[in-house]
Design an enzyme around this catalytic site. Sequence first.
Site, PDB file in Angstrom:
ATOM      1  N   ARG A   1       0.814  -1.229   0.000  1.00 45.98           N
ATOM      2  CA  ARG A   1       0.000   0.000   0.000  1.00 45.98           C
ATOM      3  C   ARG A   1       0.843   1.272   0.000  1.00 45.98           C
ATOM      4  O   ARG A   1       0.586   2.180  -0.785  1.00 45.98           O
ATOM      5  CB  ARG A   1      -0.994  -0.028   1.166  1.00 45.98           C
TER       6      ARG A   1
ATOM      7  N   ASN B   1      -6.592  -2.662   1.469  1.00 47.07           N
ATOM      8  CA  ASN B   1      -6.505  -4.126   1.599  1.00 47.07           C
ATOM      9  C   ASN B   1      -7.907  -4.695   1.624  1.00 47.07           C
ATOM     10  O   ASN B   1      -8.773  -4.168   2.308  1.00 47.07           O
ATOM     11  CB  ASN B   1      -5.829  -4.512   2.919  1.00 47.07           C
TER      12      ASN B   1
END
Length: 786
Positions: free
Chosen positions: A20, A38
Site C-alpha cells: 500500500r 486491503n
Amino acid sequence: MSAKRMRIELGGVVQGVGFRPFVYREAVLLGLKGFVQNSMSGVVIEAEGPAGRLKKFLKIVLKNPPPLAGISAKTVRMLRPAGPGRFEIKKSITKGINRVLVSPDIATCGNCVRELFSQSDRRSGYPFINCTDCGPRFTIITDLPYDRRHTTMSKFRMCADCSSEYNDPATRRYHAQPNACGSCGPRVWLVKANKDCKLQNANCKVQNDGITDPIKKAARLIERGKIVAVKGVGGFLIMCDAGNNRIVRKLRRLKHRPFKPFAVMMRDAETAGKYCEIDKKSEKALAGPQRPVTLLKKRVGQIAGIVADSIAPRTNYLGVMLPYAPVLHLLLKELRIPAVVATSANIADEPLVADNAQAIKKLSGTADYFLLHDRDIKNRCDDSIVQVIAGKPAILRRARGFVPLPVETGVSPGNRRQVLGCGAELKNTFCLAEGRLAFVSQHIGDLKNRETFDFYRDEIRKYREMFGINPDTLAYDLHPDYLATGYALESGKKGAKLLGVQHHFAHALSCMADNKLEGRVIGVILDGTGYGIDGNIWGGEFLIAGYKGFERAGRLKYIPMPGGDKVAEEPWRMALSFLADAYGSGLTGLRVPLVRRVGKNKIKFISRMLEQKINCPLTSSMGRFFDAVSSLLGICDISTYEAQAAVELQAEAEKTCQRVNVSTCQRYKYKIENQDGVRVIETGQVIRGIVKDLAAKVPPEKIAYKFHATVADMVVETCGRISRSTGLKRVVLSGGVFQNKLLLEMISGKLVKRSFAVFTHSQVPCNDGGISLGQAAFGLAYKNPN
Ligand SMILES: [Zn+2]
Ligand SMILES: [Zn+2]
C-alpha cells in the site's frame, strides 16, 4: 484533457509486504487521485488522472512491486471519474472470502541490519528491528486480514515514535505490523536451565558476572562450552561452539543423535566461503531473503578446527545458515568463534519447541541456558534446507521463508473441488489446493508420535481457516498404517470423497505439478519405501504418468526384505538378501567381509527367514539397493538416521569424482528383462561384480563410484526403451534417492545427452515432503467417471 478512473484488483502476496505505501508513493508522484485498500482477497486500487499517467502507474504497479510481493491475479477496469480529491490509504475491508496470500517470514533486510549496528539509530542493538521489507509474518499471524491486532504483536502498544512511523506512508515502517522499538516492543532475557524452573522465576536468573546484556552473556557462555537454546522466528535453536568436538559429542548424546549432521550458523557469506565452496547460485540461496540451511561442500583443509568432525561426519557437505533474525545477527556479531551449531530444538521425532515454558520443560536436560523473548510464535516453522543440484537450487525441506506461499501447478482442474493431499509418513507435509493454487504446508516431520500428529491436525485446521479452503476431497497414500492415511479415512466417514494415490505415482505428479507439466511423461521414481498396488514395497519405479493415471513400465527386481521395516535401520540385512539372490545358494560359504562381520548366528537366522519366506516382504526399492551396497562395502551396516547408508556411500563415491571421467569409467553388468510388458532390471550381476572387486582389493571409493555410474546407466537405458515404445521424451525425476547430488547429476546429464527433456524439483522436495502436492494434483485433475 479529461480524467479517467481505473480500478485495479490484485491477488497474491500483496499484504504485509509494503504494497500500500508503495502504491501510495507512486500515485502521489504521478499526481493521481483515488485510494488503495486491503481487501479479503488482496488489494484494491482506484486511481484517477490523465490516461497517459494511469497507464504509466499501472505498468509500475505490475512490473516493479516491492521485493517481497508476488502478484498472481489481476483485474483492471475503467470507472466513471469521481472528481476532485487526493490519494489516500483506506481502512481494510474485512468482509468476504479469504483468498489473500500470507507472506512467509523474511530475513532481516539490509537497511534494518545497518540500523541495528548503527550507534546513532534509535533501534541500535534492538533484537526485534524490522520493516515492511523484512521480519516475521506467517509465524506470528493469528487471523486474517494481516493487521497488527491479528498477530502476536497485538499485546505490545506502540510508543509515539513507532506509531508515527507506522502511520506515515513515507517511512519504511508504514503499516509494518511487527514494528517495535526498545521502549515499546518485545525484549530478550537469559535464564539458566532448571527442570523445576517456573518461567521468569528469580531463582533461575543467571549469576551476575558484570555483563548485563543477555545476548552478550549468551555469546560468552557459548564460547565457554555451554549449550544455549535460542528462541528464533519459528521455534527454538540449540546452539553451541561448532569447533568444540567435546561439546558437539555431548550434544549428540543428549539428543540421541549419533551421526545425523547438524547445521551450523556463520556470520556472513564471506565467512561461509572461507570454510566451504560457494558458487554464485549457492551464495544466492544462502544469503537470500529466505535464509535456508544451504548444503555446501566442505573445504577440508580450512574447516578443520573450526567445525568439529563430529558435526557432519562421513559426508562431504555441511549445512550452513546465516543469521535471519536481529537477535541472531547480534549474537553472531558478539561471538568470537566463526561457527556455531544451529540445530532445531526438538525431542526425537516430536515437533519443534516454540513456547517459552515448554522449552524450559522439555529442553532443560539438553540446554544449559535459554535466551528467551516475549513475542509468541503462533505457527511453528522449521528452518528450510536447500542444495544447488545440477545447476539449480533444490529444496530438500520446505519451511521458514517459503511457506505458506502456494505452488502454482500446471493442473487444469477437472472439477471445482477443494482438495487436501494428506501426505506421507516421513517428512510429512500436507497440501490444500483449489484451482491452480496448491498450499503445501511447512515440514511437519515424521508422523510417528502423538505430538507430531497433533501438530499435523492443528496445522490443517489453521490452513483451512487461513486460505478458506474446506476440502471436499481427500487424497491419501495407499499404505494402510500411515497416520495421514488414517486421518483421511476418518474424514471420509464424514462424507468427504476419498482418493487413494499410489506413493510413487504421487511423486511423479508432484514433479509434474512442480514444473507445470501437462500430458504424459516418463516418471523415474527412485525412493526408499512406498506401498505398491500389488501389495509389495515399491521404490525403483519407471512410470508412464499423467494426471489421469499411470502404468508401471519398469522396475528394479523384487528382493525380499528379511525383517520387513527393520531393514531400513539395518542395511546389513538387505546386503545379505541381495547376496542370497545373486548367488542363489547358502550365505555361509561366501567369502565376503560382511559375512564374517555379521557372524554365523545372524547369517543362519537370516538364511532361515529367506528360505522359509518368514517376514520377508518383497521390494523393488532403489534406496534399499543403495543400503545393501553401502553395507557390502563395509561403509554402513547400521543406519541411525534416514538414508545414512546412502549418504555415506555417496560420500565415498565422491572421493573418486575428481580423478575419474564419468563417460569412460567402468560399469557393472546388468540385464533388463521384459516380464509381462514391465521392464525388470536384474541386480544379481552387479552384486557379483562388487564381490569380485572386493576380493581383488579394489578400494571401496572406486566401487562406490562404479556403482553410481551403473545405476545411472540402468536408468537411462530403461528410459530409452520406454521412450522407443511410447514416443515419450519428457522425464520427471523424483523420490528421496534423488537427494543424492552425484547420482542426480549423472542421470540428468546422460538423459539430456540422449535428447530427453529432464525435469527435477525446485518448489517442493523430491523426498516424501513433496508427496502431498502430487496427491492434491491428482485430486484436482480427477474427473468423476459418471
Ligand atoms: Zn527491514
Ligand atoms: Zn516504539
